[in-house]
Scaffold this active site. Structure first.
Site, PDB file in Angstrom:
ATOM      1  N   ASN A   1      -7.538  65.647  58.109  1.00 43.55           N
ATOM      2  CA  ASN A   1      -7.985  64.253  58.237  1.00 43.55           C
ATOM      3  C   ASN A   1      -9.586  64.010  57.992  1.00 43.55           C
ATOM      4  O   ASN A   1     -10.243  64.644  58.861  1.00 43.55           O
ATOM      5  CB  ASN A   1      -7.431  63.389  59.404  1.00 43.55           C
ATOM      6  CG  ASN A   1      -7.555  62.069  59.381  1.00 43.55           C
ATOM      7  OD1 ASN A   1      -8.292  61.356  58.521  1.00 43.55           O
ATOM      8  ND2 ASN A   1      -6.616  61.406  60.084  1.00 43.55           N
TER       9      ASN A   1
ATOM     10  N   HIS B   1       5.534  56.135  69.213  1.00 45.78           N
ATOM     11  CA  HIS B   1       4.180  55.538  69.266  1.00 45.78           C
ATOM     12  C   HIS B   1       3.972  53.967  69.806  1.00 45.78           C
ATOM     13  O   HIS B   1       4.530  53.253  68.835  1.00 45.78           O
ATOM     14  CB  HIS B   1       2.772  55.660  68.277  1.00 45.78           C
ATOM     15  CG  HIS B   1       2.531  57.068  68.070  1.00 45.78           C
ATOM     16  ND1 HIS B   1       1.166  57.342  67.708  1.00 45.78           N
ATOM     17  CD2 HIS B   1       3.344  58.511  68.552  1.00 45.78           C
ATOM     18  CE1 HIS B   1       1.259  58.712  67.463  1.00 45.78           C
ATOM     19  NE2 HIS B   1       2.140  59.313  68.079  1.00 45.78           N
TER      20      HIS B   1
ATOM     21  N   ARG C   1       5.002  57.522  73.539  1.00 43.86           N
ATOM     22  CA  ARG C   1       3.572  57.417  73.902  1.00 43.86           C
ATOM     23  C   ARG C   1       3.067  55.922  73.991  1.00 43.86           C
ATOM     24  O   ARG C   1       3.191  55.240  73.065  1.00 43.86           O
ATOM     25  CB  ARG C   1       2.804  58.169  72.941  1.00 43.86           C
ATOM     26  CG  ARG C   1       1.537  58.465  73.324  1.00 43.86           C
ATOM     27  CD  ARG C   1       0.561  58.940  72.224  1.00 43.86           C
ATOM     28  NE  ARG C   1       0.055  57.827  71.167  1.00 43.86           N
ATOM     29  CZ  ARG C   1      -0.793  58.395  70.414  1.00 43.86           C
ATOM     30  NH1 ARG C   1      -1.590  59.302  70.138  1.00 43.86           N
ATOM     31  NH2 ARG C   1      -1.166  57.192  69.660  1.00 43.86           N
TER      32      ARG C   1
ATOM     33  N   TYR D   1      -8.786  53.840  71.419  1.00 41.63           N
ATOM     34  CA  TYR D   1      -7.955  54.653  70.794  1.00 41.63           C
ATOM     35  C   TYR D   1      -6.425  54.466  70.827  1.00 41.63           C
ATOM     36  O   TYR D   1      -5.969  54.087  71.799  1.00 41.63           O
ATOM     37  CB  TYR D   1      -8.076  56.281  71.402  1.00 41.63           C
ATOM     38  CG  TYR D   1      -6.870  57.181  70.921  1.00 41.63           C
ATOM     39  CD1 TYR D   1      -7.171  57.655  69.360  1.00 41.63           C
ATOM     40  CD2 TYR D   1      -5.842  57.312  71.403  1.00 41.63           C
ATOM     41  CE1 TYR D   1      -6.216  58.528  69.007  1.00 41.63           C
ATOM     42  CE2 TYR D   1      -4.804  58.080  71.081  1.00 41.63           C
ATOM     43  CZ  TYR D   1      -4.929  58.806  69.716  1.00 41.63           C
ATOM     44  OH  TYR D   1      -3.999  59.698  69.159  1.00 41.63           O
TER      45      TYR D   1
ATOM     46  N   ASP E   1      -2.029  59.500  75.985  1.00 39.47           N
ATOM     47  CA  ASP E   1      -3.099  60.337  75.220  1.00 39.47           C
ATOM     48  C   ASP E   1      -4.639  59.632  75.599  1.00 39.47           C
ATOM     49  O   ASP E   1      -4.896  58.810  75.286  1.00 39.47           O
ATOM     50  CB  ASP E   1      -2.998  60.168  73.509  1.00 39.47           C
ATOM     51  CG  ASP E   1      -3.773  61.398  72.896  1.00 39.47           C
ATOM     52  OD1 ASP E   1      -4.713  61.897  73.582  1.00 39.47           O
ATOM     53  OD2 ASP E   1      -3.418  61.292  71.845  1.00 39.47           O
TER      54      ASP E   1
ATOM     55  N   HIS F   1      -7.039  61.302  74.937  1.00 43.35           N
ATOM     56  CA  HIS F   1      -7.879  61.890  73.516  1.00 43.35           C
ATOM     57  C   HIS F   1      -9.277  62.256  73.737  1.00 43.35           C
ATOM     58  O   HIS F   1     -10.340  62.125  73.166  1.00 43.35           O
ATOM     59  CB  HIS F   1      -7.812  60.376  72.500  1.00 43.35           C
ATOM     60  CG  HIS F   1      -7.934  60.993  71.178  1.00 43.35           C
ATOM     61  ND1 HIS F   1      -8.730  60.830  70.191  1.00 43.35           N
ATOM     62  CD2 HIS F   1      -6.787  61.272  70.542  1.00 43.35           C
ATOM     63  CE1 HIS F   1      -8.171  60.866  69.046  1.00 43.35           C
ATOM     64  NE2 HIS F   1      -6.979  61.620  69.236  1.00 43.35           N
TER      65      HIS F   1
ATOM     66  N   GLU G   1      -2.008  63.810  77.857  1.00 39.35           N
ATOM     67  CA  GLU G   1      -2.471  64.655  76.730  1.00 39.35           C
ATOM     68  C   GLU G   1      -4.084  64.587  76.406  1.00 39.35           C
ATOM     69  O   GLU G   1      -4.582  63.527  76.811  1.00 39.35           O
ATOM     70  CB  GLU G   1      -1.779  63.944  75.455  1.00 39.35           C
ATOM     71  CG  GLU G   1      -2.043  64.828  74.005  1.00 39.35           C
ATOM     72  CD  GLU G   1      -1.699  64.259  72.982  1.00 39.35           C
ATOM     73  OE1 GLU G   1      -2.021  64.569  71.644  1.00 39.35           O
ATOM     74  OE2 GLU G   1      -0.816  63.182  72.895  1.00 39.35           O
TER      75      GLU G   1
ATOM     76  N   GLU H   1      -4.127  69.891  69.729  1.00 42.61           N
ATOM     77  CA  GLU H   1      -3.882  69.291  68.590  1.00 42.61           C
ATOM     78  C   GLU H   1      -5.189  69.771  67.699  1.00 42.61           C
ATOM     79  O   GLU H   1      -5.002  69.874  66.495  1.00 42.61           O
ATOM     80  CB  GLU H   1      -3.716  67.604  68.438  1.00 42.61           C
ATOM     81  CG  GLU H   1      -4.812  66.880  68.954  1.00 42.61           C
ATOM     82  CD  GLU H   1      -4.348  65.467  68.747  1.00 42.61           C
ATOM     83  OE1 GLU H   1      -5.055  64.853  68.016  1.00 42.61           O
ATOM     84  OE2 GLU H   1      -3.180  65.057  69.316  1.00 42.61           O
TER      85      GLU H   1
ATOM     86  N   ARG I   1       0.106  71.423  71.673  1.00 39.71           N
ATOM     87  CA  ARG I   1       0.190  70.496  70.709  1.00 39.71           C
ATOM     88  C   ARG I   1      -0.469  70.820  69.308  1.00 39.71           C
ATOM     89  O   ARG I   1      -0.345  69.754  68.438  1.00 39.71           O
ATOM     90  CB  ARG I   1      -0.965  69.184  71.322  1.00 39.71           C
ATOM     91  CG  ARG I   1      -0.128  68.432  72.625  1.00 39.71           C
ATOM     92  CD  ARG I   1       0.793  67.633  72.238  1.00 39.71           C
ATOM     93  NE  ARG I   1       0.471  66.438  71.552  1.00 39.71           N
ATOM     94  CZ  ARG I   1       0.628  66.017  70.321  1.00 39.71           C
ATOM     95  NH1 ARG I   1       1.845  66.667  69.769  1.00 39.71           N
ATOM     96  NH2 ARG I   1       0.296  65.208  69.863  1.00 39.71           N
TER      97      ARG I   1
ATOM     98  N   HIS J   1       2.170  68.512  67.150  1.00 42.63           N
ATOM     99  CA  HIS J   1       1.564  67.390  66.604  1.00 42.63           C
ATOM    100  C   HIS J   1       2.116  66.798  65.408  1.00 42.63           C
ATOM    101  O   HIS J   1       2.319  67.428  64.239  1.00 42.63           O
ATOM    102  CB  HIS J   1      -0.065  67.707  66.082  1.00 42.63           C
ATOM    103  CG  HIS J   1      -1.074  66.533  66.117  1.00 42.63           C
ATOM    104  ND1 HIS J   1      -2.048  66.674  65.221  1.00 42.63           N
ATOM    105  CD2 HIS J   1      -0.948  65.400  66.632  1.00 42.63           C
ATOM    106  CE1 HIS J   1      -2.758  65.601  65.396  1.00 42.63           C
ATOM    107  NE2 HIS J   1      -2.015  64.867  66.232  1.00 42.63           N
TER     108      HIS J   1
ATOM    109  N   GLU K   1       6.522  65.084  68.252  1.00 43.29           N
ATOM    110  CA  GLU K   1       5.832  63.772  68.052  1.00 43.29           C
ATOM    111  C   GLU K   1       6.230  63.040  66.730  1.00 43.29           C
ATOM    112  O   GLU K   1       6.494  63.999  65.744  1.00 43.29           O
ATOM    113  CB  GLU K   1       4.296  64.013  67.951  1.00 43.29           C
ATOM    114  CG  GLU K   1       3.383  62.484  67.811  1.00 43.29           C
ATOM    115  CD  GLU K   1       1.931  62.654  67.739  1.00 43.29           C
ATOM    116  OE1 GLU K   1       1.334  61.850  67.920  1.00 43.29           O
ATOM    117  OE2 GLU K   1       1.506  63.884  67.180  1.00 43.29           O
TER     118      GLU K   1
ATOM    119  N   TRP L   1     -14.235  60.353  70.690  1.00 41.82           N
ATOM    120  CA  TRP L   1     -13.243  59.261  70.626  1.00 41.82           C
ATOM    121  C   TRP L   1     -11.969  59.515  70.856  1.00 41.82           C
ATOM    122  O   TRP L   1     -11.330  60.636  70.517  1.00 41.82           O
ATOM    123  CB  TRP L   1     -13.419  58.727  68.836  1.00 41.82           C
ATOM    124  CG  TRP L   1     -12.447  57.915  68.547  1.00 41.82           C
ATOM    125  CD1 TRP L   1     -12.814  56.646  68.718  1.00 41.82           C
ATOM    126  CD2 TRP L   1     -11.300  58.223  67.748  1.00 41.82           C
ATOM    127  NE1 TRP L   1     -11.469  56.014  68.221  1.00 41.82           N
ATOM    128  CE2 TRP L   1     -10.615  57.159  67.632  1.00 41.82           C
ATOM    129  CE3 TRP L   1     -10.522  59.330  67.191  1.00 41.82           C
ATOM    130  CZ2 TRP L   1      -9.364  56.788  67.297  1.00 41.82           C
ATOM    131  CZ3 TRP L   1      -9.405  59.012  66.622  1.00 41.82           C
ATOM    132  CH2 TRP L   1      -9.031  57.871  66.470  1.00 41.82           C
TER     133      TRP L   1
END
Length: 414
Positions: free
Chosen positions: A48, A133, A158, A170, A222, A224, A248, A274, A295, A324, A351, A414
């Site tokens: 990504n 999610h 989640r 997030y 999460d 993050h 997480e 992840e 993850r 993930h 997930e 982030w």
């Protein structure tokens, strides 16, 4: 045979290796391997926000050295790409290796006429439990989002909500966005974050959801990577009464010792990994029994071969999988995860962030989802095909994940 020469294996050779970059809803990088007997195998190499880097790595450095190799020599090819390049690990390298690895597993299972999970050892369970999610800009909106997932059959969700007084954040869609998808724009969006307000607000979220939906719903959250170890420990301790399924990525994962401190202060299960791409990223965590769930994704951890090594080591300490599954993992990567999920003994949960309809104009999939559970399907191999003509209709579009800043302007995780 002369010393130092590799003995020839099967008669099936890799005839071509092509890289397809397409953006049907978001960017994907797909490796297409063809054998000289006409089989086609697919591998996901999407990273990504750095898609073009891994595409170049594959196209310019990996594809040329694959031609003529034994298509069934999966382990040897994995080691050839990992050890032979000298420069090891990292997300770009491991995503490229993953794409080759998954494509070769796809080819091997197709050659056998079997779905991939059968080649991996067969079923260890009847179906694959998944979590969805849910998100909201406030608690009422989040509650509605959770309720919508329950109506789809999810029993694990989640949950993410905007931090009061800050907004956004997030895991929360922009106003009017219609869906949570953070990769957007020619340059990263910058989002504010305040650790103190965040840590104080999360217990209220869990309190609202437990009072609304009761104790049976599994709630995941999460963080993050956004807290220090002691902030994370405080958050975990404050949530114990609400019995989260897990917290997480509570702290930046590069500092493995940090999770030992968090573990000392809370019994809430911890998930991480992840952003990890190698078994070496987990060694201290497994030795210290600091986490409960792995993850990593198939796409970013060296493929089925790489991730299975991680999860086999995890099993020694009763640590489970939680592969993930964001939308920046393509349907090819998700299918690979599902076949591995079905075969693993130490499976935990999968997930599931749902791809948009445009994605399925390029990828035809054999897996299915119903009532909170996946089935990988019975097509030979991965069970996914790519429509090259459709892919051409969706050219690459630059898109980046947001950057976080504290309220004083300091760049933050982030």
């Amino acid at each position: 045979m002369r010393p130092g020469r590799i003995q020839e294996g099967s008669d099936v050779k890799i005839a071509s290796a092509d890289v397809v970059i397409s953006s049907p809803g978001r960017n994907f990088v797909t490796l297409v391997l063809k054998t000289d007997d006409g089989l086609v195998g697919l591998g996901d190499a999407t990273v990504n926000g750095r898609e073009l880097a891994v595409a170049s790595y594959l196209r310019d450095h990996v594809a040329p050295i694959l031609i003529g190799r034994d298509a069934h020599a999966i382990e040897d090819t994995w080691q050839y790409l990992y050890r032979g390049a000298y420069w090891r690990r990292g997300p770009i390298t491991m995503a490229a290796i993953a794409a080759v690895d998954v494509a070769l597993w796809d080819l091997k299972a197709q050659a056998a006429g079997l779905p991939l999970y059968q080649i991996l050892g067969g079923r260890s369970r009847n179906a694959i439990r998944a979590y969805g999610h849910a998100y909201g800009t406030d608690l009422d909106e989040l509650t509605d989002s959770v309720r919508a997932l329950l109506e789809q059959g999810f029993g694990a969700v989640r949950v993410q909500v905007s931090t009061p007084g800050i907004g956004g954040g997030y895991g929360v869609a922009e106003a009017g966005d219609g869906g949570y998808e953070p990769a957007r724009g020619q340059r990263p969006v910058e989002e504010p974050f305040d650790p103190g307000r965040y840590v104080r607000s999360v217990p209220a979220m869990f309190d609202k959801l437990r009072n609304t939906f009761g104790p049976e719903l599994d709630l995941l959250h999460d963080v993050h990577h956004r807290l220090t170890p002691i902030q994370a420990a405080r958050l975990g301790k404050s949530l114990e009464g609400y019995a989260p399924y897990w917290l997480e990525d509570v702290s930046p994962a590069e500092n493995q010792a940090a999770l030992r401190l968090v573990r000392q202060h809370t019994t809430v299960p911890l998930a991480t990994g992840e952003t990890f791409n190698s078994v070496f990223d987990y060694l201290q965590l497994f030795a210290d029994q600091s986490i409960d769930y792995v993850r990593s994704s198939v796409t970013h951890a060296g493929g089925i071969t790489g991730l299975r090594r991680i999860l086999d080591m995890a099993a020694v300490g009763q640590v489970k999988s939680a592969i993930h599954g964001p939308t920046d993992v393509s349907p090819v990567g998700l299918a690979a995860a599902l076949h591995l999920d079905l075969a693993l003994h130490n499976f935990g949960i999968q997930e599931f962030m749902q791809h948009v309809d445009l994605t399925f104009e390029v990828f035809d999939v054999g897996y299915s989802f119903a009532n909170g559970y996946f089935q990988p399907g019975e097509r030979p191999g991965l069970g996914v095909s790519l429509d090259a003509r459709a892919a051409e209709r969706f050219p690459y579009r630059a898109a980046y994940l947001p950057v976080g800043r504290l309220l004083d302007g300091t760049v933050h995780d982030w």
